[in-house]
Design a protein around this motif. Sequence first.
Motif, PDB file in Angstrom:
ATOM      1  N   THR A  89       0.830  -1.212   0.000  1.00  0.00           N
ATOM      2  CA  THR A  89       0.000   0.000   0.000  1.00  0.00           C
ATOM      3  C   THR A  89       0.859   1.255   0.000  1.00  0.00           C
ATOM      4  O   THR A  89       0.555   2.227  -0.709  1.00  0.00           O
ATOM      5  N   ASN A  90       1.950   1.243   0.765  1.00  0.00           N
ATOM      6  CA  ASN A  90       2.832   2.420   0.794  1.00  0.00           C
ATOM      7  C   ASN A  90       3.552   2.603  -0.535  1.00  0.00           C
ATOM      8  O   ASN A  90       3.821   3.741  -0.952  1.00  0.00           O
ATOM      9  N   ALA A  91       3.857   1.504  -1.210  1.00  0.00           N
ATOM     10  CA  ALA A  91       4.457   1.615  -2.550  1.00  0.00           C
ATOM     11  C   ALA A  91       3.456   2.225  -3.531  1.00  0.00           C
ATOM     12  O   ALA A  91       3.813   3.066  -4.371  1.00  0.00           O
ATOM     13  N   ILE A  92       2.203   1.808  -3.435  1.00  0.00           N
ATOM     14  CA  ILE A  92       1.154   2.386  -4.285  1.00  0.00           C
ATOM     15  C   ILE A  92       0.999   3.879  -4.005  1.00  0.00           C
ATOM     16  O   ILE A  92       0.840   4.688  -4.936  1.00  0.00           O
ATOM     17  N   LYS A  93       1.054   4.248  -2.724  1.00  0.00           N
ATOM     18  CA  LYS A  93       0.976   5.674  -2.355  1.00  0.00           C
ATOM     19  C   LYS A  93       2.111   6.463  -2.997  1.00  0.00           C
ATOM     20  O   LYS A  93       1.917   7.603  -3.450  1.00  0.00           O
ATOM     21  N   ALA A  94       3.298   5.865  -3.036  1.00  0.00           N
ATOM     22  CA  ALA A  94       4.444   6.553  -3.651  1.00  0.00           C
ATOM     23  C   ALA A  94       4.189   6.811  -5.132  1.00  0.00           C
ATOM     24  O   ALA A  94       4.482   7.891  -5.654  1.00  0.00           O
ATOM     25  N   TRP A  95       3.593   5.829  -5.830  1.00  0.00           N
ATOM     26  CA  TRP A  95       3.262   6.034  -7.241  1.00  0.00           C
ATOM     27  C   TRP A  95       2.133   7.054  -7.401  1.00  0.00           C
ATOM     28  O   TRP A  95       2.164   7.887  -8.317  1.00  0.00           O
ATOM     29  N   ALA A  96       1.154   7.027  -6.516  1.00  0.00           N
ATOM     30  CA  ALA A  96       0.036   7.973  -6.607  1.00  0.00           C
ATOM     31  C   ALA A  96       0.510   9.408  -6.487  1.00  0.00           C
ATOM     32  O   ALA A  96      -0.093  10.326  -7.057  1.00  0.00           O
ATOM     33  N   ARG A  97       1.594   9.610  -5.742  1.00  0.00           N
ATOM     34  CA  ARG A  97       2.098  10.963  -5.498  1.00  0.00           C
ATOM     35  C   ARG A  97       3.301  11.317  -6.379  1.00  0.00           C
ATOM     36  O   ARG A  97       3.918  12.366  -6.187  1.00  0.00           O
ATOM     37  N   SER A  98       3.606  10.440  -7.326  1.00  0.00           N
ATOM     38  CA  SER A  98       4.850  10.596  -8.094  1.00  0.00           C
ATOM     39  C   SER A  98       4.769  11.619  -9.210  1.00  0.00           C
ATOM     40  O   SER A  98       5.794  12.173  -9.632  1.00  0.00           O
ATOM     41  N   GLY A  99       3.546  11.846  -9.745  1.00  0.00           N
ATOM     42  CA  GLY A  99       3.435  12.728 -10.905  1.00  0.00           C
ATOM     43  C   GLY A  99       3.854  12.052 -12.197  1.00  0.00           C
ATOM     44  O   GLY A  99       3.949  12.702 -13.253  1.00  0.00           O
TER      45      GLY A  99
END
Length: 415
Positions: free
Chosen positions: A293-303
């Motif tokens: 989930t935290n990896a997905i969050k990183a992609w969601a906020r990556s731009g």
Amino acid sequence: KKKKNKKKEDIVSFNQELDLFAREGFPEAAETAEAMLFEKLREAAISSPLDDDDGDEGRVIIGCDVISFNTVLNAWSRCGNAQRASALLGRLEHLSDTLHVLHFGPNSVSYATCISAWARSGLARAPFEAELLLDRVESSFYGKDGDAGGDGRRTTIVAPPTIHMYSSVINAWSHSRRSDAAKRAERILIRLEDLYTSSASSNIKPNAVLYTSIINCWGRSRDAAAVEHAEAIFARMKNSTDPDMQPNEFTYAALLNAWSNSGRGIEAAERADELVQELETDDQRGPNVYTYTNAIKAWARSGHAECGCRAEDILNRMLTASEHDERVRPNVYTFTSVIDAWISQKKGNQRSEGALNADRILRKMTELTSEGYDNAKPDKFVYSKVMKALEACGSDRKALSRAEELRKQVHKNSM
């Protein structure tokens, strides 16, 4: 001797009764347990001193012991009332100093429980109070020079510090909103490391849980260099020859959280991928729902131009793996992070693609919920998020029609 054994049996029975209230976790239960303890003390105040073979001649023997106090301290800690826990600890210290009953005084559990109560309290001053109590235990047990049994030792506290005390203080700092909270937490760790090096006491041996807590602190910090600090702690753990220091899946989750909160965009997402791949190829640890989930969050906020695709790819791997490993079963936060990623993905001026894919994930959530997958049940915030994304699609009729459908569904569910 029979009289003495009977008194011990009475105390054990009394402590068991107190524990029933302590486990409830409600302020009313803690209040009742404390009232029972104080009543027992009042009864003991009129009892006669007892002579026995253990050297207690002339000392007042009361109908409770330190376990009784620790049980009530735990009751106050469970409901987060640190002030009442501190007041009770102060009373125990006072009784110990005035009555001088053998083995009747606060021990390590007493102080650890009170420190934990401050960590759970949520008060702004909690980390300061928790650290202050740890300072008292340290300075009294080890003395000012830091040597056990040195000339600086005070007699007020004879309880050695434990790893749980340090962990609770660090936990208190991790929930603080102060900008220097992570630095203060790491200073506690450094202090512990120095003390362990000089004393080699197994009671204060640093472990992976403690270091993971520090990484969590940095993950919540707004410090521009927070992720570098988190990575430094992680590297020390990986390079350690001590098996108790090796990072586990929760350590990885904490580091991934630090990267997802770092604001480093694509760099953070790519590092998240590296960390997840490490776990996926590790037979001993393996990923869990938090790491993914935290990896997905990183992609969601990556731009990143394809952040939605990359986030959903991780989700699909989770769904496949969860068929034989429940630890990676995605929850509502996982799905919501994928929705965030699709909403963030914008190719050119085609805003509707991301919104419609976000809606597709929402449909997947409702479908899984209908099949008994309760972890995926969307709440009103998820519906609202997708609805707003669809409404922002301008003239796209399909998106606007679906937004109206969701609006009616939300209204129906709220009635």
